[in-house]
Design an enzyme around this catalytic site. Structure first.
Site, mmCIF file in Angstrom:
data_model
loop_
_atom_site.group_PDB
_atom_site.id
_atom_site.type_symbol
_atom_site.label_atom_id
_atom_site.label_comp_id
_atom_site.label_asym_id
_atom_site.label_seq_id
_atom_site.Cartn_x
_atom_site.Cartn_y
_atom_site.Cartn_z
ATOM 1 N N ARG A 144 0.843 -1.192 0.000
ATOM 2 C CA ARG A 144 0.000 0.000 0.000
ATOM 3 C C ARG A 144 0.880 1.245 0.000
ATOM 4 N NH1 ARG A 144 -3.556 -2.616 -1.580
ATOM 5 N NH2 ARG A 144 -5.669 -2.900 -0.765
ATOM 6 N N HIS A 180 -0.097 0.070 -10.152
ATOM 7 C CA HIS A 180 -0.837 -0.854 -9.277
ATOM 8 C C HIS A 180 -1.195 -2.114 -10.070
ATOM 9 C CE1 HIS A 180 -3.450 -0.939 -5.419
ATOM 10 N NE2 HIS A 180 -3.121 -2.178 -5.771
#
Length: 307
Positions: free
Chosen positions: A222, A270
């Site tokens: 993250r 991502h």
């Protein structure tokens, strides 16, 4: 069983999930029926009939007013955004996605990043742009010490793949041994920790200073794990050699962010391990069938630990 599908899914993505889940449930739970939050809000489906919610980062309030909800099944591995919703029904089990195919994909990305750092391929890429032809010393994999942060399904898969390639791998979990000595011995750190209050901002100035000079960081977990200013400072002063980043505080990464043009940062959108609807749907179907049969549910989140 009445199921609610809720989340931030684009139309094409929603259709793929509906198709994959429909196929998986056709044999596992043929009586299952789908609805959306709009169906409930417009009275087309009785809110009291909904027993399980299949969610992908649903907007806050999406699961409010479902009195007979018995399971919240996430389609994503990370549940930090879901748990941050103050309206999330208390006492309802939450299951996160643990998909072997996603774990395998994450392990592949971790291996690619470590191999590229170990063999200096990012440096060769810079030299190509500069028109410089120069080789550097080639080391063996067993000479490279890799620390994998996080020992869940993805961390364990990444560690196993790296060890199979011959790297000297150590794993660390948040409730394990002290971190500082592990950092001092690591040449490459791969972060796959869950995001919790205890791990938010963990990769900060003190973290980077604890690494040996010339170490590299791979963040596949993250963006909020990293203090951006501290990472950029460690790279700029030469203490860190390179950073491979797949996740960010704001996504998509804003135009003009220093990471885009930094010569020692590799940016991924991502994409380290995208969910495969086919394999993930089978995981969801198995948990819904367990719910229907009163069997133990898999991959339940411990809310107090945030994962």
């Amino acid at each position: 069983m009445q199921l609610l599908l809720a989340g931030e899914l684009e139309p094409g993505e929603l259709r793929r999930w509906q198709s994959a889940l429909g196929a998986a449930l056709a044999s596992a739970l043929p009586a299952a029926r789908w609805c959306t939050r709009e169906d409930v809000d417009r009275g087309r489906v009785d809110a009291a009939a909904v027993q399980a919610a299949i969610v992908a980062n649903p907007p806050p309030g999406s699961l409010r007013g479902l009195p007979n909800l018995r399971l919240i099944q996430s389609l994503w591995a990370g549940v930090d955004r879901l748990l941050a919703d103050p309206t999330l029904p208390a006492g309802v089990p939450v299951a996160r996605m643990v998909d072997p195919a996603m774990s395998a994909a994450m392990a592949e990305t971790a291996l690619w990043a470590v191999l590229a750092l170990h063999r200096g391929f990012f440096a060769y890429q810079r030299r190509q742009r500069e028109g410089v032809w120069r080789q550097h010393r080639q080391r063996r994999a067993d000479e490279v010490r890799v620390l994998v942060l996080g020992q869940g399904a993805m961390g364990a898969a990444a560690g196993a793949r790296l060890a199979a390639q011959g790297y000297a791998v150590e794993g660390w979990r948040r409730d394990g041994s002290p971190l500082a000595p592990r950092l001092a011995a690591a040449e490459i750190v791969v972060n796959l920790l869950p995001l919790t209050p205890a791990t938010r901002g963990l990769l900060d100035a003190a973290f980077f200073a604890a690494l040996p000079a010339g170490a590299s960081v791979v963040n596949l977990a993250r963006g909020a794990h990293v203090v951006d200013a501290d990472l950029l400072a460690a790279l700029d002063r030469g203490h860190l050699r390179h950073a491979v980043l797949d996740v960010f505080h704001v996504e998509p990464l804003p135009a003009g962010h220093p990471y885009w043009a930094h010569p020692r940062v590799t940016v991924l959108p991502h994409a380290a391990a995208l969910t495969d609807e086919r394999s993930a749907a089978a995981v969801v179907a198995a948990n819904l069938r367990a719910l229907h049969e009163g069997a133990p549910l898999a991959h339940l989140v411990q809310r107090e630990r945030q994962y």
